[in-house]
Design an enzyme around this catalytic site. Structure first.
Site, short mmCIF file in Angstrom:
data_model
loop_
_atom_site.label_atom_id
_atom_site.label_comp_id
_atom_site.label_asym_id
_atom_site.label_seq_id
_atom_site.Cartn_x
_atom_site.Cartn_y
_atom_site.Cartn_z
N LYS A 176 -12.22 -4.88 12.77
CA LYS A 176 -13.05 -5.35 14.05
C LYS A 176 -14.38 -5.46 13.44
O LYS A 176 -15.05 -4.71 12.85
CB LYS A 176 -12.84 -4.53 15.05
CG LYS A 176 -11.44 -4.45 15.76
CD LYS A 176 -11.62 -3.75 17.37
CE LYS A 176 -10.22 -3.54 17.83
NZ LYS A 176 -9.48 -4.63 18.62
N HIS A 233 -6.99 5.35 15.59
CA HIS A 233 -8.33 4.42 15.79
C HIS A 233 -9.44 5.50 16.15
O HIS A 233 -10.59 5.26 15.66
CB HIS A 233 -7.81 3.61 17.09
CG HIS A 233 -7.00 2.95 16.88
ND1 HIS A 233 -6.41 2.06 15.60
CD2 HIS A 233 -5.89 2.38 17.69
CE1 HIS A 233 -5.52 1.53 15.73
NE2 HIS A 233 -5.16 1.49 17.13
#
Ligand code: BG6
Length: 482
Positions: A176, A233
């Protein structure tokens, strides 16, 4: 980049391939970033022709790309790269056909977009076939195992066929844009870097919230939110926030620093599990104004056996010089009010307040991963007013990544990661030690949950999780970022 490169996708009809992988490749094609000599081989069990396969792929990828970016011309160019092979992944002799197809290639990238149960079998079959020649790379999606032992087993089998520098373990959060920007923010700005430790920071919050439920994902009930989201994550985000500056941006330097954080993470065990963790599961509630069912009524969940949590909140400590005494509050859940991922750095209050208004408002730095990717520095400034002489207000310095980029969208994480695999850059992928150390920490927490029979608190769908999560942080005189 001028070499022949073959991208070989196992599980070409999987949800992951249709929703993430192929749309990202299409976008890279549209941006003219795919090497001219890249071929794509889709492998699946369906007995269809290439034309039938591509027709069905178009119906899946088209709506994801959407009208604005979809172009017949790009799609036709993209399709020219494809071949299709019907193969049963567990049948060793069927790998001969794959080997024949690969004869011209120089770099072969095996992308396992299958269920994790097949990783070991596919690697073993590749290893015993004639397919591993030239420069071979393998791409694995999380989860790598469901605990430390099973993770080691998968890593062992993969490691028997591929050297570590050819194994690309994807954690798509690392792709990201804002996550990469976190590294730049920390290590390219002197004033941020010098204020980044226990002397200036009071605590850190990491929130990864999704408004959707489990959306029929069959594996989820065996995993739950800790294994699905925290082990990967949230641990990666924590590492990037907390790690020391790496010597360089090579994969090796970054991994060395991340692993030190994972080793310094204080275990949550029987002694502190009740005060340092919260487990929750959504019940019936609301999503965007519509009533929705609770987790136990979701398809694929066996009501009476299900032990999966859909929400986790954790208070973690990193026992090292930089972070001594600084709590890291982590929370993640499904069926929250919004889709929101943010890291909030909460600074300490000033030692002495000279303003008569009585407020002592600490600074906050908010790193927004999604939506509205950007960074917001909450500063204190004077209220513009003649009536009140020195009233203080919190105002934001706002860095809006999309707005300032001149682009019409932020690229998807998979675009970055696929490009990096093709280029052979491992810096945004997870190393073997990291994934194992992260499981070691999670295993300790799971075992404490089991031994202490920590209750699964129900929260209504559409809320921010069980009240206990608020209590956990409020007990320390703090609150979640609004
Ligand atoms: C995946 C999890 O890794 O990440 C899913 O398995 C989750 O449960 C997804 O929904 C969230 O990703 P993102 O990019 O939408 O935040």
């Amino acid at each position: 980049m001028s070499k022949n490169t073959d991208l070989i996708v196992f599980g070409a009809n999987s949800d992951l391939a249709s929703r993430k992988l192929y749309p990202a490749l299409y976008d890279l094609e549209g941006s003219q970033l795919l090497p001219e000599r890249l071929r794509i081989l889709s492998l699946a069990r369906d007995d269809v022709s290439l034309a039938e396969y591509l027709e069905s792929l178009e119906t899946k990828v088209g709506p994801i790309i959407g009208g604005g970016r979809w172009s017949g011309k790009i799609w036709r160019k993209f399709c020219k790269r494809f071949s299709y092979l019907k193969i049963d992944f567990s049948e060793p002799e069927q790998y001969d056909a794959l080997s024949d197809w690969m004869s011209e290639s120089h770099t072969s990238i095996f992308y396992l977009a299958t269920v994790p149960d097949l990783f070991e079998k596919i690697c073993a079959n590749l290893g015993n076939s004639d397919c591993l020649r030239g420069d071979c790379r393998i791409v694995l999606e999380k989860p790598i195992g469901h605990d430390l032992d099973s993770c080691r087993k998968v890593n062992g089998v993969v490691g028997d066929c591929f050297p570590e520098e050819s194994i690309y373990r994807i954690d798509h959060y690392l792709g990201k844009e804002t996550v990469q920007n976190l590294l730049v923010l920390r290590f390219a700005n002197r004033f941020i870097n010098t204020q980044w430790d226990q002397s200036c920071i009071d605590h850190v919050q990491i929130t990864v919230a999704e408004d959707v439920g489990i959306e029929g994902r069959s594996y989820y009930d065996k995993f739950g939110q800790l294994r699905d989201m925290v082990q990967s994550h949230l641990m990666q985000l924590l590492c990037l926030v907390a790690m020391e500056p790496p010597n360089s941006m090579t994969a090796e330097s970054i991994r060395e620093e991340k692993i030190k954080i994972l080793r310094a993470l204080r275990p949550i065990d029987n002694g502190n599990v009740a005060t340092h963790s919260v487990r929750g599961r959504y019940g019936a509630g609301w999503h965007r104004g519509q009533p929705v069912q609770g987790y136990l009524d979701e398809p694929g969940v066996v009501k009476k056996n299900s032990k999966a949590e859909t929400f986790v909140a954790i208070k973690a400590f990193i026992d090292n010089w930089r972070w001594a005494g600084v709590p890291f509050y982590l929370r993640t859940g499904k069926r929250m009010p919004d889709k929101l991922t943010e890291i909030v750095i909460c600074y300490k209050s000033l030692p002495h307040n000279i303003f008569s208004s009585g407020q002592n408002i600490p600074n906050r730095l908010v790193i927004r991963l999604q939506p509205n990717e950007g960074i917001e520095m909450q500063m204190v400034s004077k209220l513009q007013s003649l009536k009140e002489k020195m009233a203080l207000v919190r105002q934001n310095l706002d860095l809006d990544f999309l707005g300032s980029s001149g682009m019409d969208r932020i690229p998807d994480a998979y675009e970055r990661l696929l490009l990096d695999v093709i280029k052979g850059d491992q810096s945004l992928f997870v190393g073997r030690d990291e994934v194992e150390q992260s499981w070691r920490w999670c295993d300790s927490l799971i075992s404490a949950w089991n031994q202490q029979a920590v209750e699964l608190k129900t929260y209504p769908a559409g809320s921010w999780g069980p009240g206990k999560s608020e209590m956990m942080i409020e007990r320390d005189g703090r609150s979640w970022n609004e």
